[in-house]
Design an enzyme around this catalytic site. Structure first.
Site, short mmCIF file in Angstrom:
data_model
loop_
_atom_site.label_atom_id
_atom_site.label_comp_id
_atom_site.label_asym_id
_atom_site.label_seq_id
_atom_site.Cartn_x
_atom_site.Cartn_y
_atom_site.Cartn_z
N HIS A 1 1.44 3.61 -2.14
CA HIS A 1 2.71 3.79 -2.35
C HIS A 1 2.79 5.21 -3.35
O HIS A 1 1.80 4.89 -4.04
CB HIS A 1 4.11 3.00 -2.48
CG HIS A 1 3.94 2.50 -3.73
ND1 HIS A 1 3.95 2.49 -5.06
CD2 HIS A 1 3.28 0.78 -3.57
CE1 HIS A 1 4.09 1.85 -6.19
NE2 HIS A 1 3.88 0.72 -5.17
N CYS B 1 -0.24 -2.84 -6.73
CA CYS B 1 -0.26 -1.86 -6.06
C CYS B 1 -1.11 -0.65 -5.79
O CYS B 1 -1.91 0.28 -7.12
CB CYS B 1 0.84 -1.28 -5.12
SG CYS B 1 2.45 -2.81 -5.06
#
Length: 337
Positions: free
Chosen positions: A104, A132
């Site tokens: 992301h 992430c």
């Protein structure tokens, strides 16, 4: 009863075999394979070679993983244009790798492109996430748009030399209140980082003077296909460039020259495609020099030279070489007649 159980078992085995076949087919359909070096914080994208193996590196992205990011091989399972993240923040163009771990963008305070956590953006390339894989908007959008669900992602740690080096990530000045809330790479038209100007410059060669138009953005000049054809004709070079702005994807465009296809930086302005001038000159093997004092650009290839600038000096007529000795000798005998 035994016959029924045997039939069910055979059906399950057939179903498993079909699923296995579908998995293999899906794997061969995936155009890309992604690796994430969690030590170097580099994402590398591979495409298939002639044998169908993912051995050809085509892109490298600077990223930020986390100390809790898992190692292993996974297959992507979902995509989200915006995704709520840990810490009551948001990420753009998220692709799920495994469990709660995603590709992301750098987080935003709100579901709004103008609310970038700019201090976090400046950490890209270091281990900085909650687990992430963070990327610039340009890079994560490329994955979101081009890598289908089921793409294989391998994440690992270690001192591994990657085949490609990613480009440097721009830094955001926290005192720049106009631009700091935007990811500098976001392709959105409203992004204040993307403001450029059209500039007309004088083109001067040994044969001609002319005018030519460029698009200027963040210290780089971009040239349209028709103007590039005009420019490189003076160097006796021809590059097949598309004028279609739809050919520019993620600020990049593919160009074929001398039997090879390469990706160079580009811009789409309206319906027109613009190509980075320095990338084009590198492509044909020319030398491009920017004189910061005179604000002139010089392009040289072999014995040919082009001068570009807003205010150029008057062109001095070319002086022919002094007559050679045989010519002088012939002239001497002519004078004796």
């Amino acid at each position: 009863m035994k016959k029924r159980s045997l039939g069910i078992l055979v059906f399950c085995l057939l179903l498993f075999g079909l699923c296995g076949t579908a998995f293999a087919a899906e794997k061969t359909k995936s155009p890309y394979y992604i690796t994430v070096n969690l030590t170097a914080n580099v994402v590398t994208v591979y495409e298939k070679d002639a044998a169908g193996n993912y051995t050809v590196p085509i892109k490298a992205f600077r990223c930020s993983g986390g100390t809790d990011t898992p190692e292993g091989t996974f297959r992507t399972s979902a995509k989200y244009e915006w995704r709520a993240l840990y810490g009551n923040v948001w990420g753009q163009y998220a692709t799920r790798i495994t469990g709660p771990y995603l590709f992301h963008s750098v987080p935003y305070f709100e579901k709004d492109k103008t609310t970038l956590e700019y201090d976090e953006f400046n950490k890209l390339g270091t281990t900085a996430s909650a687990g992430c894989i963070r990327l610039t908007v340009r890079d994560v959008k490329w994955i979101y748009d081009n890598c289908p669900i089921g793409t294989t992602v391998r994440m690992y740690r270690g001192d591994v030399k990657e085949p490609l080096q990613p480009a440097a990530v721009p830094k955001v000045n926290r005192n720049d209140t106009v631009r700091r809330g935007w990811d500098p790479t976001d392709p959105a038209a409203a992004n204040p980082w993307r403001k450029g100007t059209m500039q007309e410059m004088q083109l001067q060669t040994a044969e001609a003077d002319d005018r030519i138009e460029f698009y200027y953005e963040k210290g780089a000049y971009y040239i349209s296909a028709p103007n590039a054809k005009q420019l490189f004709a003076f160097l006796d070079k021809e590059i097949d460039l598309s004028a279609d702005g739809n050919k520019v994807k993620y600020d990049a465009v593919r160009v074929s020259y001398d039997g090879e296809t390469k990706e160079i930086e580009g811009r789409a302005k309206g319906d027109a495609a613009y190509y980075k001038l320095r990338d084009l000159t590198n492509l044909i093997g020319a030398e491009m020099h920017w004189d910061k004092d005179t604000k002139h650009i010089t392009i040289r290839l072999d014995e040919k030279e082009i001068l570009l600038g807003k205010d150029l000096p008057e062109r001095v007529p070319e002086i022919k070489d002094e007559a050679t000795f045989p010519e002088k000798l012939a002239a001497f005998f002519m004078m004796q007649k």
